[in-house]
Design an enzyme around this catalytic site. Structure first.
Site, PDB file in Angstrom:
ATOM      1  N   LYS A  97     -82.946  15.281  56.287  1.00  0.00           N
ATOM      2  CA  LYS A  97     -81.999  16.128  54.772  1.00  0.00           C
ATOM      3  C   LYS A  97     -80.919  16.791  55.066  1.00  0.00           C
ATOM      4  O   LYS A  97     -80.048  17.393  53.879  1.00  0.00           O
ATOM      5  CB  LYS A  97     -82.530  15.607  53.494  1.00  0.00           C
ATOM      6  CG  LYS A  97     -82.953  13.702  53.828  1.00  0.00           C
ATOM      7  CD  LYS A  97     -83.049  13.115  52.713  1.00  0.00           C
ATOM      8  CE  LYS A  97     -84.074  11.906  52.548  1.00  0.00           C
ATOM      9  NZ  LYS A  97     -84.515  11.925  51.125  1.00  0.00           N
ATOM     10  N   ALA A 118     -88.285  10.109  48.317  1.00  0.00           N
ATOM     11  CA  ALA A 118     -89.164  10.802  48.165  1.00  0.00           C
ATOM     12  C   ALA A 118     -89.460  11.430  46.296  1.00  0.00           C
ATOM     13  O   ALA A 118     -90.946  11.707  46.255  1.00  0.00           O
ATOM     14  CB  ALA A 118     -88.367  11.874  48.770  1.00  0.00           C
ATOM     15  N   CYS A 175     -81.120   8.609  39.469  1.00  0.00           N
ATOM     16  CA  CYS A 175     -81.044   7.723  40.208  1.00  0.00           C
ATOM     17  C   CYS A 175     -82.365   7.247  41.141  1.00  0.00           C
ATOM     18  O   CYS A 175     -83.377   6.952  40.183  1.00  0.00           O
ATOM     19  CB  CYS A 175     -80.176   8.646  41.378  1.00  0.00           C
ATOM     20  SG  CYS A 175     -79.352   7.575  42.887  1.00  0.00           S
ATOM     21  N   ASP A 226     -79.723  14.042  49.108  1.00  0.00           N
ATOM     22  CA  ASP A 226     -79.430  13.157  50.065  1.00  0.00           C
ATOM     23  C   ASP A 226     -78.298  14.239  51.697  1.00  0.00           C
ATOM     24  O   ASP A 226     -78.771  14.004  52.300  1.00  0.00           O
ATOM     25  CB  ASP A 226     -77.190  12.095  49.989  1.00  0.00           C
ATOM     26  CG  ASP A 226     -77.901  11.316  48.676  1.00  0.00           C
ATOM     27  OD1 ASP A 226     -78.087  11.439  48.071  1.00  0.00           O
ATOM     28  OD2 ASP A 226     -77.442  10.131  49.501  1.00  0.00           O
TER      29      ASP A 226
END
Ligand code: RUB
Length: 331
Positions: free
Chosen positions: A236, A135, A131, A200
């Protein structure tokens, strides 16, 4: 007062993934709240302003369900509004200042993760990422500049092809990138020294929720004894998971996978488009945060440190309660 056009645009951009990635989503949420406060020109009654801000917060919260960075950003700003006293200008300032602080801290965190994470990369490493994570890219770019990375495999990340964003991002920094289809991960894993992905949401047991396919990458890495690092800011981590709440997994429109005409023609075929999956802590070697590198099992400590203040309120009535009890009742 109506929600300003610019705020609606940001909400729509998050929903349609023009703004995407957990960190960017969180910063956009804080920015939207800031803009909403700046543009408020309704009644001077503080309660009216609080009501209006709750409406904006609810709109932002409704955009995408999985990345906890979004509610955490909203909670952060609304908590400061909840604590603020005085006239309308004081309240506006509380929103603007806290939103700015969230955005600034978030950007600093990504930078810090890059510095800390790069120290964990071995010399002459081949890295695989999945993806597009700002970070994770921060770690990769830093390590590359330190001369530690030879090559990065970037998965396509179907159906949205965020891997192309990663490829562009890394190439701009001069990092050699090889794009591979998601299905080639296990085939290529024997060449890989380290896997680095983003997150996420991180649950209290250290499970990492990230783009669909991350758990397969981690499984292939585990089999090949390749280390898996997760790069994630502490916003997160999900406080609601402390009391057993599950992380909602977003299912997106099937037309991201196959065209509408195909679906219409094959009515008996169900098309599923889960956008995220859960990687259990056993498949993760370490989580790199801006506060340091932790084993996934230490996620609970981060949560208690960062969100300990909220724990009582979460126990009393869930995450929504934190948002609203110090501002106004939900409309
Ligand atoms: C993005 C994704 C990213 C994380 C971390 O999914 O899963 O790996 O959000 O990104 P989507 P960052 O494209 O569906 O939003 O490190 O930039 O916060």
């Amino acid at each position: 007062m109506k929600i300003p056009e610019k705020v609606l645009e940001i909400a729509e951009a998050i929903k349609t993934m023009k703004i995407r990635g957990a960190g960017k989503i969180a910063r956009a949420a804080a920015e939207a709240l800031k803009i909403a406060a700046e543009k408020y020109d309704g009644p001077k009654d503080p309660d009216e302003f609080r009501k209006y801000m709750n409406k904006v917060a609810n709109l932002i919260l409704s955009t995408r369900p999985t990345a906890v960075s979004l509610p955490n950003a909203v909670i952060y700003v609304m908590y400061h509004l909840g604590k603020a006293t005085g006239d309308i200008n004081d309240l506006k300032e509380a929103v603007i200042k806290s939103a700015e602080k969230f955005i600034n801290d978030s950007l600093q965190a990504v930078k810090k993760i890059g510095e800390i994470g790069a120290r964990r990369i071995k010399d002459n490493s081949v890295v695989l990422t999945h993806c597009h994570s700002t970070a994770a890219a921060s770690v990769i770019i830093n390590a590359y500049r330190m001369g530690k990375i030879i090559k990065v495999y970037s998965t396509e990340t179907r159906p949205f092809y965020q891997g192309r964003i990663t490829a562009r991002h890394l190439l701009e920094a001069g990092v050699p990138v090889v794009q591979i289809p998601d299905s080639a991960v296990r085939y290529i894993m024997h060449e890989v020294d380290q896997v680095i992905v983003g997150a996420d949401t991180i649950a209290s047991n250290g499970a990492v929720i990230n783009k669909i396919g991350t758990s397969q990458v981690a499984l292939a890495a585990h089999e090949a004894r390749v280390r898996v690092f997760v790069a994630a800011e502490t916003y997160k981590f999900s406080p609601a998971t402390l009391i057993g709440e599950l992380v909602p997994i977003e299912f997106r429109d099937p037309t991201e996978i196959v065209p509408r005409e195909w679906i219409n023609k094959h009515k008996n075929v169900e098309v599923l488009n889960p956008s995220f999956d859960v990687t259990p802590p056993e498949y993760i070697d370490a989580i790199i945060t801006e506060q340091g590198v932790i084993p996934p099992q230490a996620a609970i400590l981060v949560l208690l440190e960062r969100f300990g203040w909220a724990l009582e309120k979460i126990k009393q009535g869930g995450i929504g309660k934190i948002l609203f009890e110090e501002t106004l009742e939900e409309e």
